[in-house]
Design an enzyme around this catalytic site. Structure first.
Site, PDB file in Angstrom:
ATOM      1  N   ILE A  64       6.967   8.771  65.434  1.00  0.00           N
ATOM      2  CA  ILE A  64       5.665   8.563  64.814  1.00  0.00           C
ATOM      3  C   ILE A  64       5.952   7.983  63.439  1.00  0.00           C
ATOM      4  CG2 ILE A  64       5.611  10.934  63.947  1.00  0.00           C
ATOM      5  CD1 ILE A  64       2.574  10.886  64.179  1.00  0.00           C
ATOM      6  N   SER A  65       5.281   6.905  63.096  1.00  0.00           N
ATOM      7  CA  SER A  65       5.620   6.183  61.868  1.00  0.00           C
ATOM      8  C   SER A  65       5.324   7.005  60.623  1.00  0.00           C
ATOM      9  CB  SER A  65       4.853   4.864  61.793  1.00  0.00           C
ATOM     10  OG  SER A  65       5.266   3.975  62.795  1.00  0.00           O
TER      11      SER A  65
END
Length: 230
Positions: A64-65
């Site tokens: 997840i960024s």
């Protein structure tokens, strides 16, 4: 019995504050980041890190960024609320959720079925009804639904994403990290008179964009499955 505490209406307030301090100024984006819980998009053993401003593993060698990167990329799309947006790389679904609040429709493609189905389960649970999902090779886009007003690529492309660019409307914007497998430049590409106007925002590092017009999948050693709506 003690009464149960009502849910926090701003579980992402700390994230919104972090990115505001780093120069994110879009008020609609900041409100959504404050109202959205990043925690629910993380695997259970990573949820204690939900407010950390960094990328976090979600399995399958994906992440997840970093919240700041989500904010920069989203702000770069310059969304007004009327756009049809194509997202390449559903991943955890967190970026998808942000887009779904800021655009009219979101079309999201994920090559890994488990991630796509997990993200859809979370987003359906949040009542997001303006998202369509596809499992397949995101580097080829979604021709049946093209053209798109905006395209967001959430993995590092090895070169100019020509097929995706073709699926962009005149005047539309494509945001993508472009570079080698170790580092990329976050790039905004505008279609102007059918040609790309390219503007580099900042250096970054993303997982590889896998597909026919991306990097080869060394782990699977074979072609991706046919695209399947979910």
């Amino acid at each position: 019995m003690p009464s149960r505490r009502p849910p926090d209406p701003f579980p992402g307030a700390a994230i919104a504050q972090q990115v505001r301090q780093r120069g994110i100024h879009d008020p609609r984006l900041l409100e959504i980041l404050a109202r959205l819980s990043r925690r629910q998009f993380l695997p259970p053993d990573e949820r204690r890190h939900a407010l950390d401003d960094r990328a976090i593993p979600i399995g399958h060698e994906q992440t997840i960024s970093q919240p700041y990167m989500v904010a920069v990329m989203t702000q770069g799309l310059a969304l007004s609320g009327t756009e049809r947006v194509l997202e390449i790389g559903t991943g955890s679904g967190y970026q998808t959720a942000v887009l779904s609040h800021l655009a009219s429709e979101v079309f999201t493609i994920e090559r890994l079925a488990e991630l796509s189905l997990r993200a859809r389960s979370i987003l359906d649970g949040l009542g997001r009804t303006n998202i369509r999902y596809l499992i397949g090779d995101g580097t080829l886009g979604w021709p049946a639904e093209a053209p798109f007003d905006r395209i967001l690529v959430t993995a590092g492309a090895p070169g100019f994403p020509s097929t995706l660019f073709e699926q962009l409307i005149e005047g539309g914007l494509l945001v993508a990290p472009v570079g080698d497998e170790f580092s990329q430049e976050l790039t905004i590409i505008r279609k102007q008179s059918g040609r790309p106007e390219i503007h580099s925002i900042m250096g970054c590092r993303f997982v590889k964009l896998i597909g026919a017009e991306g990097w080869a999948d060394q782990g699977r050693g074979g072609p991706l499955p046919p695209s399947l709506p979910v």
